[in-house]
Design an enzyme around this catalytic site. Structure first.
Site: not given
Ligand code: PBG
Length: 323
Positions: A247, A194
């Site tokens: 992601k 991520k």
């Molecule tokens: C938070 C989380 C995020 C997303 C999914 N879980 C945002 C972040 O890490 O700030 C993002 C999903 C998206 O942008 O569609 N743990």
């Protein structure tokens, strides 16, 4: 010319016959946003067509998706500011909005797959995925909170738990805890790679979950790095993850391929909020063809090596018969 590759492209039938990569309803996971109250359905400004639903309307939305063959959902809660605190205690409180939403969906649609998000940010007064201490994000102390959260999700009926926090060791910690408490059947889809991405902006707007101070760069990955993704993949595999997720998706297709080549576990990719917003904005301006651009994006994510795709386009592609 002995070789004329265009012969394999000469008719619609031949092109379809030779197409290697397809996207089907079964591959898609639809993220859904939950808010408190009744009869609520509020659109997210930067994500046209995507709403936050109160639980009653959430059930209606799930039902209409199920009819289209869309059966996997990833739930995210929008929590009122007053319920947030430093330790995200609302994230595992019996009777909380999120736990009630999981229960309601699984009770009404036992055959669907509910994926739950494990991370502190929607419930944290600091807007971070871990406990903040003097500007530092504490790793090992955060694991305890994530464990309580994962356990509460499992009790509520989650099929798959998806830790999105990027703390070290959390997959193993959660796996052991779930097993010890009798939830060895609950799966873990790890957010393996991520990245600290600009493309989460609309999601943070949807949930009001942006960090109050600083950024997420001490736990989410540097967009300039690839080899680090393989370290994360090996760790998650060793710690008992069932699926590995990358992601965002589109700016990280090379990472999807890298992880799919390196691991035999199924790979998922999250086509995130900013990717959705970007496409929709261009479509709204008449700059891109909606059907073609959306299906091309999803196909490319599959082609890179992702089996499952979390995407805000999931319902529209099925509703409009685009696949
Ligand atoms: C938070 C989380 C995020 C997303 C999914 N879980 C945002 C972040 O890490 O700030 C993002 C999903 C998206 O942008 O569609 N743990």
């Amino acid at each position: 010319m002995l070789s004329r590759p265009r012969r394999n492209r000469k008719s619609e039938v031949i092109r379809a016959m030779l197409q290697e990569t397809h996207v089907t309803a079964a591959n898609l996971i639809f993220p859904l946003f939950v808010i408190a109250g009744e009869k609520q359905k509020t659109e997210i400004a930067s994500m046209p067509g995507i709403y936050r639903y109160s639980v009653d309307n959430l059930l209606r939305e799930v039902e209409s998706c199920m009819k289209l063959g869309l059966k996997s959902f990833d739930l995210f809660p929008s929590i009122e500011e007053a319920l947030k605190d430093r330790l995200a205690t609302e994230s595992y409180r019996e009777g909380s909005l999120y736990l009630e939403a999981i229960k309601a969906v699984k009770t009404n649609f036992p055959e669907c797959c509910v994926i739950t998000d494990v991370a502190m940010d929607p419930y944290s007064s600091d807007g971070h995925d871990g406990i903040v201490d003097n500007g530092n994000i504490l790793n090992d102390e955060t694991l305890e909170v994530l464990g309580l959260m994962a356990l509460a999700h499992a009790r509520a009926g989650a099929d798959i738990i998806a830790p999105s926090d990027m703390m070290d060791g959390r997959v193993g910690y959660i796996r052991e805890l779930l097993d010890a408490k009798g939830y060895s059947n609950v799966s873990i889809m790890s957010y393996t790679a991520k990245y600290a991405s600009a493309f989460y902006g609309p999601f943070r707007e949807a949930l009001g979950s942006a960090p109050k101070l600083g950024d997420k760069k001490t736990y989410q990955m540097n967009p300039g790095n690839k080899r680090e993704a393989l370290i994360e993949a090996r760790l998650d595999e060793k710690e008992g993850a069932d699926m590995l997720m990358v992601k965002p998706a589109l700016p990280y297709l090379d990472i999807i391929k890298e992880i799919a080549d390196a691991s035999d576990l199924p790979v998922a990719a999250y086509n995130v909020s900013g990717e959705y917003a970007m496409l929709k904005a261009a479509i709204r301006n008449g700059w891109l063809d909606e059907r073609k651009s959306v299906t091309e994006v999803l196909t490319s994510i599959r082609r890179a090596g992702a089996t499952a795709i979390l995407t805000y386009h999931a319902k529209e592609v099925l509703q409009n018969g685009w696949l």
